[in-house]
Design a protein around this motif. Sequence first.
Motif, PDB file in Angstrom:
ATOM      1  N   ASP A 125      -0.858  21.403  -4.037  1.00  0.00           N
ATOM      2  CA  ASP A 125      -0.514  21.367  -2.615  1.00  0.00           C
ATOM      3  C   ASP A 125      -1.510  20.528  -1.817  1.00  0.00           C
ATOM      4  OD1 ASP A 125       1.636  23.001  -3.160  1.00  0.00           O
ATOM      5  OD2 ASP A 125       0.657  24.849  -2.482  1.00  0.00           O
ATOM      6  N   ALA A 126      -2.793  20.669  -2.144  1.00  0.00           N
ATOM      7  CA  ALA A 126      -3.823  19.924  -1.409  1.00  0.00           C
ATOM      8  C   ALA A 126      -3.706  18.425  -1.664  1.00  0.00           C
ATOM      9  CB  ALA A 126      -5.214  20.430  -1.804  1.00  0.00           C
ATOM     10  N   MET A 127      -3.402  18.046  -2.916  1.00  0.00           N
ATOM     11  CA  MET A 127      -3.229  16.625  -3.214  1.00  0.00           C
ATOM     12  C   MET A 127      -1.981  16.086  -2.532  1.00  0.00           C
ATOM     13  SD  MET A 127      -4.511  13.949  -4.732  1.00  0.00           S
ATOM     14  CE  MET A 127      -5.569  14.380  -6.136  1.00  0.00           C
ATOM     15  N   ARG A 128      -0.927  16.877  -2.512  1.00  0.00           N
ATOM     16  CA  ARG A 128       0.299  16.430  -1.841  1.00  0.00           C
ATOM     17  C   ARG A 128       0.028  16.209  -0.353  1.00  0.00           C
ATOM     18  NH1 ARG A 128       3.297  20.173  -3.262  1.00  0.00           N
ATOM     19  NH2 ARG A 128       4.522  19.163  -4.889  1.00  0.00           N
ATOM     20  N   SER A 154      -1.744  10.223   4.077  1.00  0.00           N
ATOM     21  CA  SER A 154      -2.071   8.806   3.906  1.00  0.00           C
ATOM     22  C   SER A 154      -0.839   7.945   4.132  1.00  0.00           C
ATOM     23  CB  SER A 154      -2.625   8.559   2.495  1.00  0.00           C
ATOM     24  OG  SER A 154      -3.897   9.142   2.338  1.00  0.00           O
ATOM     25  N   GLN A 155       0.281   8.378   3.586  1.00  0.00           N
ATOM     26  CA  GLN A 155       1.519   7.636   3.808  1.00  0.00           C
ATOM     27  C   GLN A 155       1.834   7.526   5.295  1.00  0.00           C
ATOM     28  OE1 GLN A 155       4.366   9.849   1.366  1.00  0.00           O
ATOM     29  NE2 GLN A 155       4.615   8.035   0.083  1.00  0.00           N
ATOM     30  N   ALA A 163       0.840  -1.197   0.000  1.00  0.00           N
ATOM     31  CA  ALA A 163       0.000   0.000   0.000  1.00  0.00           C
ATOM     32  C   ALA A 163       0.875   1.247   0.000  1.00  0.00           C
ATOM     33  CB  ALA A 163      -0.927  -0.009   1.208  1.00  0.00           C
ATOM     34  N   LEU A 164       1.966   1.215   0.737  1.00  0.00           N
ATOM     35  CA  LEU A 164       2.895   2.343   0.752  1.00  0.00           C
ATOM     36  C   LEU A 164       3.547   2.531  -0.616  1.00  0.00           C
ATOM     37  CD1 LEU A 164       4.520   1.809   4.251  1.00  0.00           C
ATOM     38  CD2 LEU A 164       3.250   3.829   3.528  1.00  0.00           C
ATOM     39  N   VAL A 169       3.719   5.767  -5.803  1.00  0.00           N
ATOM     40  CA  VAL A 169       3.436   5.921  -7.232  1.00  0.00           C
ATOM     41  C   VAL A 169       2.370   6.999  -7.445  1.00  0.00           C
ATOM     42  CG1 VAL A 169       2.465   4.783  -9.266  1.00  0.00           C
ATOM     43  CG2 VAL A 169       4.115   3.574  -7.822  1.00  0.00           C
ATOM     44  N   ARG A 170       1.336   6.956  -6.603  1.00  0.00           N
ATOM     45  CA  ARG A 170       0.261   7.938  -6.744  1.00  0.00           C
ATOM     46  C   ARG A 170       0.768   9.366  -6.548  1.00  0.00           C
ATOM     47  NH1 ARG A 170      -4.525   6.601  -2.921  1.00  0.00           N
ATOM     48  NH2 ARG A 170      -5.349   8.446  -3.974  1.00  0.00           N
ATOM     49  N   MET A 171       1.698   9.558  -5.624  1.00  0.00           N
ATOM     50  CA  MET A 171       2.236  10.902  -5.414  1.00  0.00           C
ATOM     51  C   MET A 171       2.948  11.401  -6.664  1.00  0.00           C
ATOM     52  SD  MET A 171       3.539  11.006  -1.463  1.00  0.00           S
ATOM     53  CE  MET A 171       3.659  12.803  -1.474  1.00  0.00           C
ATOM     54  N   GLY A 172       3.623  10.509  -7.356  1.00  0.00           N
ATOM     55  CA  GLY A 172       4.314  10.900  -8.577  1.00  0.00           C
ATOM     56  C   GLY A 172       3.374  11.249  -9.712  1.00  0.00           C
ATOM     57  N   ILE A 173       2.123  10.802  -9.594  1.00  0.00           N
ATOM     58  CA  ILE A 173       1.151  10.995 -10.673  1.00  0.00           C
ATOM     59  C   ILE A 173       0.072  12.013 -10.308  1.00  0.00           C
ATOM     60  CG2 ILE A 173      -0.668   9.839 -12.003  1.00  0.00           C
ATOM     61  CD1 ILE A 173       1.058   7.260 -11.636  1.00  0.00           C
ATOM     62  N   GLU A 174      -0.522  11.845  -9.138  1.00  0.00           N
ATOM     63  CA  GLU A 174      -1.740  12.588  -8.826  1.00  0.00           C
ATOM     64  C   GLU A 174      -1.505  14.020  -8.368  1.00  0.00           C
ATOM     65  OE1 GLU A 174      -5.295  10.582  -7.335  1.00  0.00           O
ATOM     66  OE2 GLU A 174      -3.932   9.004  -6.653  1.00  0.00           O
ATOM     67  N   ILE A 175      -0.328  14.333  -7.857  1.00  0.00           N
ATOM     68  CA  ILE A 175      -0.065  15.723  -7.469  1.00  0.00           C
ATOM     69  C   ILE A 175      -0.135  16.629  -8.694  1.00  0.00           C
ATOM     70  CG2 ILE A 175       1.709  17.295  -6.601  1.00  0.00           C
ATOM     71  CD1 ILE A 175       2.563  15.022  -4.692  1.00  0.00           C
TER      72      ILE A 175
END
Length: 258
Positions: A224-227, A233-234, A102-103, A108-114
Amino acid sequence: MSETILQEPRPERRPKLADRVVAELRQQLIAGTLAPGQKLPTESRLTQTYGVSRTVVREAIAALAADGLVEPRQGAGVFVVEQPASAFSLISAEVGNKISHALNVLEVRMGIEIESAALAAQRRNSAQEARIYEAYADFDRQLGARQATGKSDFAIHRAIAAATNNPFYVEVLDALGGRTIPCDVASPWGTESVLTVDYQVGLQREHWKIIKAISAGDGQAARDAMRAHLTASQQRYRERLAGFDPATITTASRPRGS
């Protein structure tokens, strides 16, 4: 001479049409509308469905075949491959349901969704913005009914990715599937048994900050909000990995974010 130069860009229309057909067929493959082993519609049917020439259809099929998603068979037609060889398709097979995985997913999501949040703020249209709000409302309804919110949580993030108008953002999330929201799929970390209502309310507050920034067209605020959402979550997953019980963490001590 000048007329010839002006006419030169016209051939570019063909790859653009092929890209559109590829994107639509790829979405059907991801959604399962076209199942593994299934035969694609005939070339003639595809030309009618998408309003393009046979050449465009052939280019689209060639692109899908190059990605390892379909397989042309001489004299039989084109079939969806049983085990797609594309890199995105392999993500789901490689990622397990452990909390450590999950981590990895969150990284991966941080690299994409931000960045996708920022692009959504800049590029979304009114219909795409409405779909983001609808997914947010679905989360609220499920939360009020004490139902698992993982699917609506995923729908919020997918709607944001779609609002970038770059289909590859959506493709990555679709490849991850339910693992995009790992707390909702990996026993014993499921929302129903571990996560409190208060916890999920916190997630929704974080979603709201992202959505407000997108709606305001503020790319940096959305970024910033997505980050903040994914970073929090992490942290929560690291606490679980270290043996913390999220039910024992008070609202005041919980990190802000999802």
